[in-house]
Design a protein around this motif. Structure first.
Motif, PDB file in Angstrom:
ATOM      1  N   HIS A  84       0.842  -1.205   0.000  1.00  0.00           N
ATOM      2  CA  HIS A  84       0.000   0.000   0.000  1.00  0.00           C
ATOM      3  C   HIS A  84       0.876   1.253   0.000  1.00  0.00           C
ATOM      4  N   GLU A  85       1.933   1.208   0.797  1.00  0.00           N
ATOM      5  CA  GLU A  85       2.850   2.357   0.842  1.00  0.00           C
ATOM      6  C   GLU A  85       3.509   2.566  -0.520  1.00  0.00           C
ATOM      7  N   LEU A  86       3.927   1.466  -1.172  1.00  0.00           N
ATOM      8  CA  LEU A  86       4.566   1.583  -2.490  1.00  0.00           C
ATOM      9  C   LEU A  86       3.593   2.144  -3.520  1.00  0.00           C
ATOM     10  N   MET A  87       2.349   1.649  -3.502  1.00  0.00           N
ATOM     11  CA  MET A  87       1.388   2.039  -4.517  1.00  0.00           C
ATOM     12  C   MET A  87       0.816   3.434  -4.259  1.00  0.00           C
ATOM     13  N   TRP A  88       0.291   3.646  -3.022  1.00  0.00           N
ATOM     14  CA  TRP A  88      -0.404   4.891  -2.745  1.00  0.00           C
ATOM     15  C   TRP A  88       0.524   5.978  -2.200  1.00  0.00           C
ATOM     16  N   GLY A  89       1.493   5.564  -1.380  1.00  0.00           N
ATOM     17  CA  GLY A  89       2.389   6.558  -0.798  1.00  0.00           C
ATOM     18  C   GLY A  89       3.437   7.059  -1.774  1.00  0.00           C
TER      19      GLY A  89
END
Length: 442
Positions: free
Chosen positions: A258-263
């Motif tokens: 999630h961090e890689l994709m959205w952050g």
């Protein structure tokens, strides 16, 4: 026999290894070599890879002390690992704290990319191998054991380099309040087996009882929420220790991707699992409902995953394998892709990827590198395909080897859990060259 001794005798480790004759040992070796050739599985490591691994294990403590200055020092945080009794390396550890409205969960993963990175011999070899292959009583490692089982293994009472995923989790919703991913130095307090973790949960007087109880409280809630959300749970009757590790690792993997994709909006090696067609699901559910003693509540039919969960939970034990097989027959294979589009159907996650096992999976190793570098390898698409293909080959080889064990009269489950020894007609244990140990020494 004491109660303790009786209990121990009933466990896999208490029964001792499965004994085989030299003739069967030769047949197993021939079968392994046949499978290695068919699936291009690399057993022995080339010299340059071993030399590099040996070099990277020198002056380890001095190197770690230098790293303390540029990493978060978590050595005072209560931390422990939980693994099978026969685990050879420990690549994940956990810590837990309770706050007024949140839990703080730390998942510490061995910082393998500190030692293995693009341009190194070990990285190139890991790409060729794709993953560790687990045959019953025989392991073909992705990384040289001299590295994986030493500096990359989060053994107790030793300083180790880690990649920590720190998650602030809301007590009510179990959603992420905050995610922080960083390089750290940790010191594991203890290495627990699954059965030891169960004992810690039961006995208030034992060390880590409070921590194990707290993390199980969180893991159990996460497990129930996943089921409620429609995540497929094919192994519903796992013990508490397995639930802790499975749910904590799922949460950490989810946090990272999630961090890689959205952050950050970067590509990564995502795990994508397509869904079966409605016809395929219908076929599986019909097969499940025809099983003796298995019922599916009508309220669950809107989501086939919830229907399967209900069938598994309420079915007699003898039906478990049949239900699992009916589902797996219609499930498409999950694969690695550089885009999470489509999500992970079985888990019911929009975005998912692997991060928690960099010692045994290429995908995790690459995601570690991407997280730290905030960049992606130029050949990411090819690496995704490679990891998917190697995983499929490993699973096929494992299935065929288990079939062969059954053909020569061995129980793959027993071999997997107890190991194997070769004995001669007199009952003497032989080494891998077919010699008694004292003869080999001479």
């Amino acid at each position: 026999m004491s109660n303790d001794a009786q209990a121990q005798a009933g466990t896999a480790e208490g029964q001792g290894p499965v004994e085989i004759s030299p003739d069967v040992a030769r047949q197993l070796q021939d079968k392994r070599e046949e499978l290695f050739e068919e699936f291009e599985i690399r057993d022995a490591f080339p010299g340059p890879v071993l030399s590099e691994a040996r070099e990277r294990t020198k002056d380890v403590q001095a190197e770690i002390q230098e790293e303390v200055d540029v990493r978060q020092d978590l050595r005072d945080l209560t931390t422990w690992t939980t693994d099978p009794i026969d685990a050879q390396d420990f690549d994940d550890a956990i810590s837990i704290a309770e706050n007024e409205e949140t839990y703080t969960l730390w998942v510490h993963i061995a910082d393998v990319t500190h030692y293995v990175h693009p341009g190194s011999e070990m990285w190139a070899e890991a790409v060729k191998r794709g993953n560790t292959v687990y045959l019953p009583a025989y392991t073909i490692h992705m990384l040289p054991p001299m590295l994986a089982e030493t500096v990359c293994s989060l053994v107790p009472n030793e300083d180790r380099l880690a990649h920590t995923v720190e998650m602030e989790i809301d007590k009510e919703t179990l959603s992420f309040e905050e995610i922080d991913i960083y390089k750290s130095v940790i010191e594991s307090d203890e290495r627990l087996t699954y059965s030891q973790a169960e004992k810690r949960l039961d006995d208030e007087s034992l060390p880590l009882h409070d921590e194990c109880t707290l993390v199980f409280e969180l893991a159990d809630q996460m497990h129930e929420q996943r089921k409620e959300d429609g995540s497929l749970v094919l192994n519903p009757r796992r013990d508490r220790a397995h639930t802790i590790i499975e749910e904590c690792m799922l949460k950490a993997n989810k946090a990272v991707t999630h961090e890689l994709m959205w952050g950050r909006g970067v590509e990564a090696m995502y795990r994508v699992h397509p869904q079966p067609t409605p016809d395929q699901w219908d076929k599986a559910l019909r097969e499940i409902m025809e099983l003796d003693g298995v019922k599916i509540p009508s309220a669950k039919f809107d989501d086939p995953r919830k229907a399967v969960n209900a069938a598994l939970e309420d079915s007699p034990g003898r039906s478990l394998n049949k239900i699992q097989r009916a589902v797996l027959k219609v499930m498409p294979r999950a694969k690695y892709m550089n885009d999470p589009f489509g999500g992970h159907h079985a888990l019911n996650f929009d975005i998912y990827g692997h991060f928690t096992s960099p010692i045994r999976r290429l995908s995790d190793l690459i995601n570690h590198w991407i997280v730290h570098e905030n960049d992606v390898p130029e050949d990411l698409v090819e690496l995704c395909d490679r990891a998917s293909d190697r995983q499929k080959d490993a699973e096929t080889a494992e299935r065929l080897y288990k079939q062969f064990l059954e053909e020569v009269g061995l129980d793959p489950y027993a071999v997997n859990n107890r190991g194997i020894v070769t004995v001669d007609e007199d009952g003497d244990v032989l080494d891998e060259n077919g010699l008694p140990p004292e003869e080999e020494a001479a």
